[in-house]
Scaffold this motif. Structure first.
Motif, PDB file in Angstrom:
ATOM      1  N   ARG A 137      -2.558 -12.870   6.200  1.00 37.19           N
ATOM      2  CA  ARG A 137      -2.992 -13.978   5.172  1.00 37.19           C
ATOM      3  C   ARG A 137      -4.503 -13.964   5.472  1.00 37.19           C
ATOM      4  O   ARG A 137      -5.170 -15.242   5.597  1.00 37.19           O
ATOM      5  CB  ARG A 137      -2.349 -15.364   6.008  1.00 37.19           C
TER       6      ARG A 137
ATOM      7  N   LEU B 184      -5.346   3.780  -7.361  1.00 36.19           N
ATOM      8  CA  LEU B 184      -5.857   2.233  -7.336  1.00 36.19           C
ATOM      9  C   LEU B 184      -4.808   1.588  -7.460  1.00 36.19           C
ATOM     10  O   LEU B 184      -5.022   0.514  -6.681  1.00 36.19           O
ATOM     11  CB  LEU B 184      -6.630   2.575  -8.887  1.00 36.19           C
ATOM     12  N   GLY B 185      -3.810   1.614  -8.127  1.00 34.87           N
ATOM     13  CA  GLY B 185      -2.459   0.778  -8.003  1.00 34.87           C
ATOM     14  C   GLY B 185      -2.058   0.791  -6.736  1.00 34.87           C
ATOM     15  O   GLY B 185      -1.738  -0.396  -6.078  1.00 34.87           O
ATOM     16  N   ALA B 186      -1.809   2.001  -6.046  1.00 37.31           N
ATOM     17  CA  ALA B 186      -1.314   1.693  -4.833  1.00 37.31           C
ATOM     18  C   ALA B 186      -2.304   1.340  -3.672  1.00 37.31           C
ATOM     19  O   ALA B 186      -1.746   0.531  -2.714  1.00 37.31           O
ATOM     20  CB  ALA B 186      -1.094   3.355  -4.313  1.00 37.31           C
TER      21      ALA B 186
ATOM     22  N   ASP C  23      -4.423  -1.448  -4.183  1.00 39.30           N
ATOM     23  CA  ASP C  23      -4.204  -2.725  -4.627  1.00 39.30           C
ATOM     24  C   ASP C  23      -2.802  -3.243  -3.710  1.00 39.30           C
ATOM     25  O   ASP C  23      -2.915  -4.251  -3.571  1.00 39.30           O
ATOM     26  CB  ASP C  23      -4.185  -3.210  -5.988  1.00 39.30           C
ATOM     27  N   LEU C  24      -2.038  -2.489  -4.041  1.00 43.13           N
ATOM     28  CA  LEU C  24      -0.299  -2.830  -3.602  1.00 43.13           C
ATOM     29  C   LEU C  24      -0.419  -2.748  -1.905  1.00 43.13           C
ATOM     30  O   LEU C  24      -0.291  -3.678  -1.249  1.00 43.13           O
ATOM     31  CB  LEU C  24       0.398  -1.496  -4.102  1.00 43.13           C
TER      32      LEU C  24
ATOM     33  N   LEU D 273      -3.390  -2.749   0.026  1.00 42.94           N
ATOM     34  CA  LEU D 273      -4.492  -3.691   0.524  1.00 42.94           C
ATOM     35  C   LEU D 273      -3.835  -5.243   0.303  1.00 42.94           C
ATOM     36  O   LEU D 273      -3.926  -5.863   1.206  1.00 42.94           O
ATOM     37  CB  LEU D 273      -5.622  -3.584  -0.214  1.00 42.94           C
ATOM     38  N   GLY D 274      -3.076  -5.516  -0.838  1.00 46.14           N
ATOM     39  CA  GLY D 274      -2.546  -6.625  -0.914  1.00 46.14           C
ATOM     40  C   GLY D 274      -1.452  -6.996  -0.039  1.00 46.14           C
ATOM     41  O   GLY D 274      -1.492  -8.151   0.429  1.00 46.14           O
ATOM     42  N   GLY D 275      -0.608  -5.897   0.243  1.00 43.20           N
ATOM     43  CA  GLY D 275       0.457  -6.410   1.315  1.00 43.20           C
ATOM     44  C   GLY D 275      -0.417  -6.501   2.557  1.00 43.20           C
ATOM     45  O   GLY D 275       0.074  -7.610   3.405  1.00 43.20           O
TER      46      GLY D 275
ATOM     47  N   VAL E  88      -3.247  -7.861   3.165  1.00 38.03           N
ATOM     48  CA  VAL E  88      -3.752  -9.448   3.241  1.00 38.03           C
ATOM     49  C   VAL E  88      -2.653 -10.183   3.257  1.00 38.03           C
ATOM     50  O   VAL E  88      -2.887 -11.108   4.008  1.00 38.03           O
ATOM     51  CB  VAL E  88      -4.645  -9.630   1.772  1.00 38.03           C
ATOM     52  N   ALA E  89      -1.747  -9.810   2.753  1.00 37.53           N
ATOM     53  CA  ALA E  89      -0.428 -10.901   2.630  1.00 37.53           C
ATOM     54  C   ALA E  89       0.147 -11.162   4.150  1.00 37.53           C
ATOM     55  O   ALA E  89       0.532 -12.260   4.567  1.00 37.53           O
ATOM     56  CB  ALA E  89       0.557 -10.689   1.461  1.00 37.53           C
TER      57      ALA E  89
END
Lengths: 352, 373
Positions: free
Chosen positions: B176, B161-163, B165-166, B168-170, B172-173
């Motif tokens: 953008r 789960l954490g990975a 988010d990490l 997917l967040g990466g 998204v970033a």
């Protein structure tokens, strides 16, 4: 000086992280300790804070739940529908009772399935959550309702107080439903700390077989935990409607991961048996601050998911790492003692 | 239906015990010793027949059937990786994130490496490089999960789960939040090519992945160790299996499969975005449970998972033929299927256990007459 006992507690690290975070925000923007920012954070804590309490109880009991956003969605939407179809104008208590009642039934179904099937609660609640979401969106054809029944709409306009930032002129108000959060937190703390039910929840999560031998009612405890979460979800669903002033069922989709992250950051072990109300509140506060305050730091909001991921990995990693180290230390001590006394070999040999 | 399919004890023994001869041998290996496979095959036949009877003019056309074969490999490949993780007793919630990350990075790479007007040969070479890149990204994401689980000791649900988010967040970033489009045409023309109007390239990719995973599971030491780890991690550790290494390899394989799936997604949408396939993780879990993988670990087969994928894709394509039914019914029905399958498997296990006890008692009374109660 920090006493050594404090250093071992997870809450301390979460608190330290929050303090560092606050200091950085204050240093960067000078906007953290303003009355409207504090009120905003308190306001954003209401929904995740309540859900985190229920989820924490489930996780302590050795389960997990990913269906609660869908339960919240279904009970919120159907209770609004019921009130609208009745042209209800009485007290808002009725709405909350209906919503929590629907949630309670769904939660108890979860509890029965988890107890009976003995399969991972994650997968079972994934299924029930999918059913609830599908039911709301397909059968009830859910859409956003902006004209709420009068009692619900009226409750949303009641505030505890309103504060205005003298510098920026922005004002924020703390809604009356903030009291719900306080009540749920105190209730959860009371159950976990002062009742035999709370002892049962910890015992069940620690070792379900031992808990059953000790005479705890396993089925009852599981039904309570999942039923409580269900009722709470229904309650929170309507609270969110009150807060936002409109009923947006789809806004709950994907919410489960945020709450799980908050609970776990607060030091609740996912394997069950460990967790505190204080820790969970701090974890929720940390996550709320991250999503609320990144903008104050000048970090674009699309980094927020990444930040949450980093915090989950570091937060859970630290406690897991400590547990792993503790275990190896323990086994090596036992092994050493066995070697010294020759007990280990003897025990194996004379076993049968 | 039963969740307990083939355990480690059954691995590699079917050659000796299966009866010789064409059809009966197939029946023997596939169904007799695996009641779950029989139920799955029945479910497959029923759903296929129902849709053929209800809408023969649409369903039984070549293009519709080929479309079914074209669509499922994306999440089918994710389900293969999920199966490996579930056999090990864990779960991989990061598959969609890994797939999106690899899709995005490959898309970025292709946009830069293949400018408009470059030759087909250069394009194909770069496409091969992109596939390699996808595998490398999958490897990296998978090893992140594997290390978090094995070396740091985070439970699989949380670690992945954490990975997720990490990663997917990466993603998204990195983008953008917007999509990467204007991809070179080579990707979609190869990725969605249908050989002889019958066999999509994505299906071949899936078949290769499934064959490889099947081989590893049933014919390699890694597979044996994976089943042992899932059935009882303590026992496998004490029999000399390096559990950490097996876990790492499992999640790395899952990550690499997800990377491949990301390229396929990229080819089908002809763009890459961080929120593609958001429901694929849930779908992959559903497929695994339906396909007879035990969520507690230790059991599962590629055959079961493949059949489950086909059933789901047929049902979901079937929904599209009825425009009156909203797409949201899919969530409702898949949730119901998931819960029902689990209930049936538990009931089936209970029944089998009771029959076994009954048989045992009969045997006992037969051997020692008089002592039976």
């Amino acid at each position: 000086m920090i006493p050594g006992r404090l250093l071992k507690r997870n809450e301390f690290y979460v608190f330290a992280t929050i303090a560092v975070f606050v200091a950085v925000i204050e240093f960067q923007s000078g906007q953290f300790f303003t009355n409207n920012n504090i009120a905003d954070i308190a306001r954003s804590m209401i929904v995740p804070g309540m859900l985190a309490m229920g989820l924490m109880m489930e996780i302590i009991a050795g389960g997990i739940d990913v269906s609660f956003p869908s339960i919240a969605m279904l009970s919120m939407y159907s209770s609004i529908l019921i009130m609208r179809s009745m042209n209800y104008t009485g007290s808002a208590v009725f709405g909350f009772a209906v919503s929590a009642g629907i949630g309670l039934c769904l939660g108890i179904i979860n509890g029965i399935l988890v107890h009976w099937l003995k399969l991972p609660a994650f997968i079972i609640t994934l299924g029930t959550g999918s059913i609830c979401r599908g039911f709301t969106q397909a059968v009830l054809r859910s859409r956003n309702i902006s004209i709420l029944p009068p009692p619900v709409a009226a409750l949303g306009k009641k505030y505890l107080f309103t504060v205005t930032n003298a510098e920026s002129g922005l004002s924020s108000s703390l809604p009356v439903v903030f009291i719900f959060l306080i009540a749920v937190v105190i209730g959860t703390a009371f159950i976990l700390r002062y009742t035999i039910l709370g002892r049962g929840i910890y015992a069940l999560g620690g070792d379900s077989v031992a808990a059953a031998r000790a005479g705890f009612n396993i089925l009852g405890t599981e039904l309570f935990v999942y039923g409580f979460m269900g009722a709470l979800s229904g309650f929170v669903g309507l609270t969110r409607t009150v807060l936002t002033g409109s009923c947006q069922p789809a806004s709950f989709i994907g919410y489960e991961m945020t709450i799980i992250a908050a609970v776990v950051l607060g030091g609740t072990r996912i394997s069950g048996g460990t967790g505190t109300v204080t820790g969970t509140l701090l974890g929720t506060l940390l996550l709320t601050m991250v999503s609320n305050s990144l903008i104050l730091l000048g970090i674009p909001t699309y980094w927020s998911k990444f930040t949450v991921g980093v915090m989950i990995v570091i937060g859970t990693g630290m406690s897991a790492w400590q547990a792993l180290k503790g275990k190896t230390k323990l086994t090596s001590v036992v092994a050493e003692r066995d070697v010294n006394t020759g007990e280990g070999a003897g025990r194996c040999g004379n076993g049968s | 239906m039963s969740i307990q399919g083939r355990g480690p004890a059954a691995v590699g023994t079917d050659r000796k015990t299966a009866p010789a001869g064409g059809l009966s041998r197939i029946y023997g290996t596939f169904f007799r010793r695996e009641p779950h496979m029989r139920s799955l095959a029945l479910l497959f036949a029923i759903s296929f027949a129902a849709l053929s009877l209800l809408r023969p003019s649409i369903f039984l056309t070549r293009s519709y059937l080929v479309n079914i074969l074209y669509l499922f490999p994306e999440y089918g490949i994710l389900a293969l990786g999920m199966m490996l993780c579930m056999i090990s007793g864990g779960i991989d919630l990061s598959v969609t994130a890994t797939a999106n990350m690899s899709g995005i990075l490959c898309a970025m790479f292709l946009v830069r490496a293949v400018p408009a007007g470059s030759s087909a040969a250069w394009g194909s070479a770069m496409l091969a490089a992109a596939v390699l890149l996808a595998l490398v990204i999958g490897f990296a994401c998978g090893s992140l999960c594997g290390l978090l689980i094995s070396k740091i000791g985070i439970p699989p649900i949380l670690a992945t789960l954490g990975a997720s988010d990490l990663i997917l967040g990466g993603a998204v970033a990195l983008t953008r939040g917007s999509a990467i489009s204007n991809l070179p045409p080579i990707l979609s023309s190869v990725g969605s090519y249908i050989i002889a109007d019958l066999i999509p390239v994505s299906l071949i990719t899936f078949a290769l992945c499934a064959a490889a995973v099947d081989f590893f599971l049933r014919r390699s030491t890694f597979g044996m160790r994976l089943f042992m780890l899932g059935a009882n991690p303590k026992a496998s550790a004490f029999s000399g299996v390096n559990n950490d290494a097996v876990i790492c390899r499992t999640y790395i394989t899952s990550g690499m499969l997800a990377g491949l799936s990301g390229i396929l997604m990229c080819a089908r949408f002809n763009s890459a975005r961080a929120d593609f396939g958001a429901s694929y993780t849930m779908q992959a879990i559903l497929i695994c449970v339906l396909g007879g993988v035990n969520p507690n670990g230790g059991f599962g087969s590629v055959r079961g998972v493949t059949l489950a994928i086909l059933i789901l894709q047929i049902l979901s394509s079937g929904f599209n033929m009825f425009p009156g039914i909203s797409n949201f019914y899919r969530d409702l029905i898949w949730g119901l299927v998931l819960i029902l399958v689990m209930i049936c498997s538990v009931l089936g296990n209970d029944l089998r256990l009771r029959r076994m006890r009954e048989a045992l008692r009969k045997e006992r009374t037969a051997f020692t007459p008089g002592s039976g109660r």
